[in-house]
Design an enzyme around this catalytic site. Structure first.
Site, PDB file in Angstrom:
ATOM      1  N   CYS A   2       0.835  -1.186   0.000  1.00  0.00           N
ATOM      2  CA  CYS A   2       0.000   0.000   0.000  1.00  0.00           C
ATOM      3  C   CYS A   2       0.874   1.240   0.000  1.00  0.00           C
ATOM      4  O   CYS A   2       2.108   1.163  -0.024  1.00  0.00           O
ATOM      5  CB  CYS A   2      -0.909   0.008   1.235  1.00  0.00           C
ATOM      6  SG  CYS A   2      -1.877  -1.504   1.442  1.00  0.00           S
ATOM      7  N   ARG A  50      -4.820   1.460  -0.688  1.00  0.00           N
ATOM      8  CA  ARG A  50      -4.672   0.016  -0.496  1.00  0.00           C
ATOM      9  C   ARG A  50      -4.505  -0.748  -1.801  1.00  0.00           C
ATOM     10  O   ARG A  50      -5.235  -0.533  -2.770  1.00  0.00           O
ATOM     11  CB  ARG A  50      -5.888  -0.547   0.244  1.00  0.00           C
ATOM     12  CG  ARG A  50      -5.714  -2.027   0.610  1.00  0.00           C
ATOM     13  CD  ARG A  50      -6.961  -2.603   1.234  1.00  0.00           C
ATOM     14  NE  ARG A  50      -6.710  -3.976   1.696  1.00  0.00           N
ATOM     15  CZ  ARG A  50      -7.652  -4.888   1.866  1.00  0.00           C
ATOM     16  NH1 ARG A  50      -8.917  -4.588   1.634  1.00  0.00           N
ATOM     17  NH2 ARG A  50      -7.351  -6.105   2.278  1.00  0.00           N
ATOM     18  N   GLU A  85       3.918  -6.562   4.125  1.00  0.00           N
ATOM     19  CA  GLU A  85       3.413  -7.880   4.482  1.00  0.00           C
ATOM     20  C   GLU A  85       4.147  -8.385   5.724  1.00  0.00           C
ATOM     21  O   GLU A  85       5.372  -8.212   5.839  1.00  0.00           O
ATOM     22  CB  GLU A  85       3.628  -8.893   3.351  1.00  0.00           C
ATOM     23  CG  GLU A  85       3.045  -8.485   2.003  1.00  0.00           C
ATOM     24  CD  GLU A  85       1.532  -8.455   1.988  1.00  0.00           C
ATOM     25  OE1 GLU A  85       0.908  -9.078   2.883  1.00  0.00           O
ATOM     26  OE2 GLU A  85       0.961  -7.809   1.085  1.00  0.00           O
TER      27      GLU A  85
END
Length: 619
Positions: A2, A50, A85
């Site tokens: 993002c 996002r 992540e």
């Protein structure tokens, strides 16, 4: 993956500044094409764009969590914006559930937010992943910014008199009127020397959150805390054990990084790194009946007309196809022509992605165009990036002059292979930059952090320094390049070789183990030998490809002549027009990166000045 941004202003209520926050957030739309959100309350405003990867319906941001009053903290709101992540989020979720936390989504974002509630900023020490995040802690009226250990995901900040601006990229910060688009001599030195000083952002007044660092901003000011750094430790494993440990780590890392709720693929160059990673991914996905997709970049006619040089002995395509056949991948070559590479619109998109004129020309353009093509099929790609830094793959690891030089080893023959900006810069600017002095100081600062192991020989300590410099300086240049080019098209690129467990383990293996067969990346080659075609196992390291088509250089020369026709252009405050004219009129075919350097740098600078209109201070 993002884009995040935000603004904290302790002396005002930001409710009336929502349009500015919206503008900052909108600059990150390329990084997050799937959703947008902002949150403002009192002195804080956070924005998020996002790219949905895990838990597509959930995971919206900014994500908030209302906290009850405790003995230690008052009641308040936690607000998170997060890019990246966390590959161990399922384990952390189980641990947090056991501690009484309750979750409403399946996203790693919510795990990170609850992790902060449980452990505070020390939560970062538990994360395995690539991430850049900011948390507004309404209980204590403070902003906490955290960046992953290797600096895979970018995070910039700009202190203001009463707070701070922050963003995934400089463009988010520059969208706020409080930030000045200004570059001084120190910024130009960073720009022109291919050295990335941790924390330095080139733009004056702007900083990067350094890798492995927490930055906290409250009414008392700004504080930094380093939660991870590359440390020297004794390596006691023998060769067989070391090779086995590397393979075990790689198996686990790739398995974790294949987790996604969207289409994923691998980037395959036919070199050892990407081939090993692709083969591991193919074997693991085959367990569930899946076929891995792979993509490579090539140029029209490159294989047929390839000319070997000191760096690149062979074209990539034959090796790429050997791996694709051996691993059974669904492979596609992305073949580019010189017109696409030289297109000024592509150059502008690359500069917009990077916010800076890096001057890498066709290598940046081809990477952007590769990612753009890949994004039509996949949202997540695994890359072999950083294996050369971890395992010792570059020529300078073996070149005796580079080994002995009191200088960044990749710069020892940089002019020969990449070119010298000084060839086109104005003489007075070259004098003001004092590049030798800057590099000497930077090198001395960089190696001051290297710890010597007790009993380590002079040679092993020298090689440790070289490895350290690549892992704490050089790799950040390439990771930044990869992030910007990929996120400009909304593609998440994961880098398995940057897993901190692998980095720590291999860094501390002595050079005699890293090169036990006299070749580059011996440990990686041996650890993945059973997966590789013999052609790839035997292949010598070849860097990222660059076009050898003379048509590309001719296009650059035409563009430079067009620029010279406008002598009042601001670029000539930095570039010597006579030197540029000689490069533009040279009749010798300019088919190497080094021979085109002056043209590439000038064209990048000119476009950047047009697009950003920065204030340049050279005194």
């Amino acid at each position: 993956m993002c884009g995040i941004t935000g603004w904290v202003s302790f002396d005002r209520e930001l409710g009336a500044a929502s349009r500015t926050l919206d503008a900052m957030t909108e600059t990150m739309s390329c990084r997050g094409p799937d959703d947008a959100g902002t949150w403002i309350s009192g002195p804080a405003g956070l924005g998020h764009r996002r790219l949905a990867i895990i838990d597509l319906p959930g995971g919206r941001q900014p994500m908030t969590l209302e906290t009850p009053r405790t003995l230690e903290t008052p009641r308040g709101t936690l607000v998170l914006v997060y890019s990246g992540e966390t590959y161990n989020f399922t384990e952390l979720r189980r641990e947090l559930t056991g501690r009484g936390h309750r979750f409403t989504t399946d996203s790693d974002t919510e795990v990170v937010l609850h992790g902060y509630l449980e452990w505070g900023a020390a939560m970062a020490e538990r994360l395995n992943g690539m991430y850049a995040l900011a948390i507004w802690d309404g209980r204590e009226q403070k902003l906490v910014m955290i960046r992953d250990r290797m600096g895979i995901k970018p995070l910039y900040y700009y202190p203001t008199p009463d707070g701070v601006l922050f963003g995934s990229e400089p463009k988010a910060i520059l969208a706020n009127p409080l930030a000045r688009a200004r570059v001084d001599l120190d910024g130009l030195r960073e720009l022109f020397t291919f050295v990335k000083t941790p924390g330095h952002a080139i733009w004056d007044g702007m900083r990067e959150v350094e890798p492995g660092t927490v930055v906290t901003v409250d009414r008392g000011g700004l504080r930094q805390h380093v939660y991870w750094a590359l440390k020297t430790r004794a390596h006691t494993d023998d060769r067989t054990t070391t090779v086995g440990r590397v393979r075990t780590l790689l198996d686990d890392i790739v398995r974790r990084q294949l987790v996604a709720d969207v289409p994923r693929c691998t980037l395959l160059s036919g070199g050892l790194d990407s081939s090993a990673m692709t083969a591991l991914a193919a074997r693991q996905l085959a367990e569930t009946g899946e076929t891995v997709r792979s993509f490579s970049v090539d140029f029209v006619g490159r294989t047929e007309h390839f000319v070997a040089d000191e760096l690149r002995k062979t074209p990539d395509a034959p090796f790429v196809h050997d791996v694709a056949r051996a691993s059974g991948t669904d492979h596609q070559d992305i073949v580019l022509d010189s017109d696409a590479l030289a297109d000024p619109a592509v150059r502008a998109r690359v500069i917009r992605a990077r916010d800076l004129p890096m001057g890498l020309g066709d290598m940046d353009a081809s990477l952007y165009l590769l990612f753009k093509a890949v994004r039509e099929h996949s949202t997540v790609a695994l890359s072999g990036e950083s294996a050369d830094e971890v395992f010792g793959g570059y020529l300078q690891f073996f070149h005796e002059e580079a080994r002995q030089a009191e200088m960044f080893p990749w710069l020892v023959q940089y002019d020969k292979y990449v070119g010298d900006d000084a060839d086109v810069l104005r003489p007075e600017l070259n004098t003001a930059l004092n590049v030798p002095g800057f590099l000497g100081d930077s090198y001395a600062t960089a190696i001051s952090g290297v710890e010597r192991l007790g009993g380590e020989s002079d040679f092993e300590f020298r090689m440790r320094k070289i490895c350290y410099l690549h892992l704490t300086r050089f790799v950040h240049i390439l990771l930044d390049r990869k992030d910007r080019a990929s996120m400009a098209v909304g593609l998440e690129v994961r880098v398995p070789f940057c897993d901190h467990r692998l980095v720590e383990y291999v860094y501390n293996a002595p050079w005699s183990l890293k090169s036990f067969d006299g070749r580059e990346k011996s440990l990686l080659r041996e650890a993945t030998a059973d997966l590789l075609p013999k052609s790839v196992y035997d292949r010598v390291k070849s860097p990222y490809p660059s076009t050898q088509d003379p048509k590309y250089a001719l296009a650059l020369q035409r563009h430079a002549k067009d620029l010279l026709a406008t002598p009042s252009h601001r670029v000539f405050e930095l570039i010597d027009p006579d030197r540029l004219r000689r490069a533009a009129e040279r009749e010798t075919p300019q088919v190497t990166v080094a021979s085109r350097r002056g043209l590439e740098r000038t064209l990048d600078l000119a476009l950047w000045l047009d697009m950003y209109n920065p204030e340049i201070v050279v005194s």
